[in-house]
Design a protein around this motif. Structure first.
Motif, PDB file in Angstrom:
ATOM      1  N   ARG A 249      50.148  60.839  -2.038  1.00 33.17           N
ATOM      2  CA  ARG A 249      49.815  60.340  -0.922  1.00 33.17           C
ATOM      3  C   ARG A 249      50.310  58.769  -0.621  1.00 33.17           C
ATOM      4  NH1 ARG A 249      49.865  61.917   4.116  1.00 33.17           N
ATOM      5  NH2 ARG A 249      48.697  60.622   5.347  1.00 33.17           N
ATOM      6  N   ILE A 250      50.327  58.246  -1.755  1.00 39.11           N
ATOM      7  CA  ILE A 250      50.693  56.965  -1.949  1.00 39.11           C
ATOM      8  C   ILE A 250      52.195  56.842  -1.853  1.00 39.11           C
ATOM      9  CG2 ILE A 250      50.914  54.909  -3.623  1.00 39.11           C
ATOM     10  CD1 ILE A 250      48.380  55.944  -4.775  1.00 39.11           C
ATOM     11  N   ASP A 251      52.856  57.731  -2.426  1.00 42.83           N
ATOM     12  CA  ASP A 251      54.204  57.967  -2.196  1.00 42.83           C
ATOM     13  C   ASP A 251      54.772  58.311  -1.150  1.00 42.83           C
ATOM     14  OD1 ASP A 251      54.389  57.722  -5.084  1.00 42.83           O
ATOM     15  OD2 ASP A 251      54.722  59.891  -5.573  1.00 42.83           O
ATOM     16  N   ALA A 252      53.884  58.814  -0.254  1.00 45.60           N
ATOM     17  CA  ALA A 252      54.398  59.200   1.217  1.00 45.60           C
ATOM     18  C   ALA A 252      54.361  57.695   1.926  1.00 45.60           C
ATOM     19  CB  ALA A 252      53.494  60.040   1.954  1.00 45.60           C
ATOM     20  N   PHE A 253      53.594  56.805   1.819  1.00 44.08           N
ATOM     21  CA  PHE A 253      53.789  55.484   2.299  1.00 44.08           C
ATOM     22  C   PHE A 253      55.110  54.879   2.045  1.00 44.08           C
ATOM     23  CE2 PHE A 253      49.442  56.449   3.218  1.00 44.08           C
ATOM     24  CZ  PHE A 253      49.158  55.644   4.452  1.00 44.08           C
TER      25      PHE A 253
END
Length: 291
Positions: A249-253
């Motif tokens: 989820r962090i990587d998606a940002f």
């Protein structure tokens, strides 16, 4: 001086606790800031309508950590006062402080009016006083404030947003300005309890039109705002689950265009504006899963 994007790095911690006035927390804050630097976080964002004065203990306890207000309310501090405090701190610790400013919300600031015009005027005051535009970021959600972040500041620090918002913001900002969205993290792999923790924290924010209007522009509906937020909304603005799920989820940002993600731990029983204990165990786990 190190470039802003390099100074803040890819990950930071967003915390209302780190600007707390409670004596017990104030005594622990310098030690916690030093540990966050050792853990590899590039920046700390001080929540809760923070001021420049709240940054000084953290900067004094560290050697390279960037400390930012996330955010300083333009209604709470006059521009000349904020500028004088910035310049004093920057003179003793050059390049270590980032002035994050925002127009807050009508429900939270009695003086609230014409936020875009007020922000432009505030930037005029900071510029006149000698604060470098590149050391300022704006709490920008809508297109007009994002454009102001691009044209008159070093970038944007959007709060309570999604990867889709981040992609739109990056397109509007272009490649140069810093884009540093905030993301809430619930370190709980059970869907029921994780979402319940997130909803308890989100409920207040979903009464504020600045946020709900932003969500409506992203395709959410009024139904998504009921009872602390729909599953779809909660999952869009909060990372939760096992370590791999949180990391994805962090990587998606970042994939959407963020230069830096400011991570806010949300724990059971926590509430906006009511700092409790410093979540140092959770910060250590975040550092491990980001390594």
């Amino acid at each position: 001086m190190v470039a802003l994007k390099d100074a803040v790095g890819r990950y930071g911690i967003w915390s209302g606790e780190l600007r707390s006035e409670k004596p017990a927390l104030r005594a622990e804050i310098p030690e916690a800031a030093a540990e966050l630097e050792e853990l590899g976080f590039g920046a700390v964002w001080l929540g809760g309508s923070s001021g420049v004065e709240h940054a000084r203990p953290l900067i004094g306890a560290t050697s390279r950590l960037t400390v930012a207000t996330g955010i300083l309310s333009i209604w709470q501090y006059e521009a000349p006062d904020a500028a004088a405090r910035f310049l004093e701190l920057d003179a003793t610790h050059p390049g270590r402080f980032l002035l994050g400013i925002g127009a807050s919300h009508a429900k939270l600031a009695a003086q609230y009016r014409r936020p875009y015009s007020a922000m432009a005027g505030y930037l005029d005051g900071l510029e006149t006083a000698g604060v470098p535009a590149g050391r300022i970021v704006l709490a920008a959600l809508g297109p007009k404030m994002l454009a102001l972040s691009r044209d008159r500041a070093g970038g944007a620090h959007p709060y309570l947003v999604t990867p889709e918002h981040t992609a739109q913001a990056r397109e509007l900002l272009g490649s140069g300005p810093l884009l540093a969205p905030e993301l809430k993290v619930v370190l709980d792999s059970d869907p029921g309890t994780a979402r319940a923790t997130a909803r308890d924290y989100l409920a207040m924010y979903l009464t504020l039109p600045n946020y709900t209007n932003s969500f409506l522009r992203l395709g959410f509906t009024e139904d998504d705002f009921a009872d602390g937020g729909s599953d779809r909304l909660v999952d869009a603005v909060c990372a939760w689950g096992d370590d791999d799920s949180v990391r994805r989820r962090i990587d998606a940002f970042h994939a959407a265009g963020a230069d830096h993600v400011a991570l806010q731990i949300v724990a059971p029983g926590s509430a906006p504006g009511a700092p409790a204990a410093l979540p140092r165990t959770q910060w250590r786990r975040l550092a491990e899963l980001l390594a």
